[in-house]
Design a protein around this motif. Structure first.
Motif: not given
Length: 325
Positions: A79-80, A98-100, A300-304, A308-309
């Motif tokens: 990621i870095a 999505a996080s990036i 995305l729904a799980w991350m929300e 995490y988002l």
């Protein structure tokens, strides 16, 4: 298939030469290349089977050094590197992509590397005590080793929920490093762990039990190739991307036709243990296609839901792009 692969490699070499990459018969950049052109197109990855077609492309030498696959030891390092612009393409998963994007770096999904069907790729939950923990419901309220905000946590949550375990009974023990997670499970210090295919195979060879995996039923996990938008908008970027896709498709078809020809390469690059090197199943690889709207929307729904988002991120399955940051 070999002729197809050679043709794809030649096309990739030509596209890379237009960027001024090295190994194109001259130490000088092509006339139409920017003065600050990169030495090579860099593809970042972890040491995983999901990237095997790109390793084949690199091994064949048809790109004359114009493409390099760079392996990172952890998702954090990868990621870095993406964020810093040290890689142009990267093999990762929808959560990371999505996080990036949410953190401010524009990236675009290009294709699924594994996971167009449920049987491509494998993630699961394993235990060293298959008698005590014979089914997922036996793990209700019991800590399971996993890393937060990862594809493995998503698969674990999904499998546990589908098995009827209430959300408040899905208990996690944070173990980010996969080797540590595996050894902690194998030694019985944690009841179970969420693991990728290579470690599931190693555990099975050592007598551990895979309680459940994601190879049947709904297709819930995908590995994806992403590209930095800055690279795509650079001179020659779109051409080299299309050449990479063509080379990937040719390599995937070559592997699917004769997988055993690529076993040694897989064992070396994915660091497979001697215990599974001769028997590890080689996947059927998909040709380039984007993940579906539903597949990414579910992630995305799980991350929300998990927090995490912090912003409403959306995905466009027609273009592979994110928006809403």
């Amino acid at each position: 298939m070999k002729k197809l692969l050679l043709g794809a490699l030649a096309a990739l070499t030509a596209a890379a030469c237009a960027l001024g990459a090295t190994g194109c018969g001259s130490s000088q950049p092509a006339n139409n290349a920017p003065a600050n052109a990169k030495d090579a197109v860099v593809v970042g990855t972890l040491a995983t089977e999901d990237i095997l077609p790109m390793w084949v492309v690199e091994q064949q030498g048809g790109v004359d050094g114009a493409l390099q696959v760079q392996t990172f030891q952890s998702a954090t390092e990868l990621i870095a590197a993406i964020t810093a612009g040290e890689v142009d393409l990267a093999m990762t998963d929808p959560m990371v992509a999505a996080s990036i994007y949410a953190s401010g770096t524009d990236v675009q999904v290009e294709w699924v590397t594994l996971g167009t069907t449920a049987d491509q790729g494998r993630f699961g939950i394993m235990t060293a005590d298959g008698k005590k923990y014979a089914k997922l419901t036996d793990l209700a309220g019991v800590p399971i080793g996993v890393g937060s905000n990862t594809i493995l946590e998503y698969v674990m949550d999904t499998l546990m929920t589908e098995a009827g375990v209430p959300e408040d009974q899905i208990v996690k023990e944070e173990l980010q490093k996969l080797p540590v997670r595996f050894e902690t499970m194998a030694s019985g210090k944690v009841a179970a762990a969420a693991l990728p295919a290579s470690l599931l195979a190693l555990g099975e060879a050592k007598g551990c039990t895979t309680i459940a995996d994601d190879t049947k039923g709904k297709n819930i996990s995908q590995s994806i190739m992403i590209a930095r938008t800055e690279f795509l908008e650079s001179e020659g970027g779109p051409a080299i991307l299309e050449a990479c896709k063509t080379a990937w498709d040719a390599a995937a078809l070559a592997i699917n036709e004769d997988p055993e020809s690529y076993r040694d390469l897989l064992v070396e690059k994915a660091n497979l243990s001697d215990a599974v090197a001769k028997t590890y199943p080689i996947c059927q690889y998909p040709t380039c296609q984007l993940p579906t709207q539903e597949q990414v929307d579910d992630v995305l729904a799980w991350m929300e839901h998990k927090g995490y988002l912090t912003a409403k991120i959306t995905y466009d399955a027609a273009t592979g792009t994110f928006s809403g940051r």
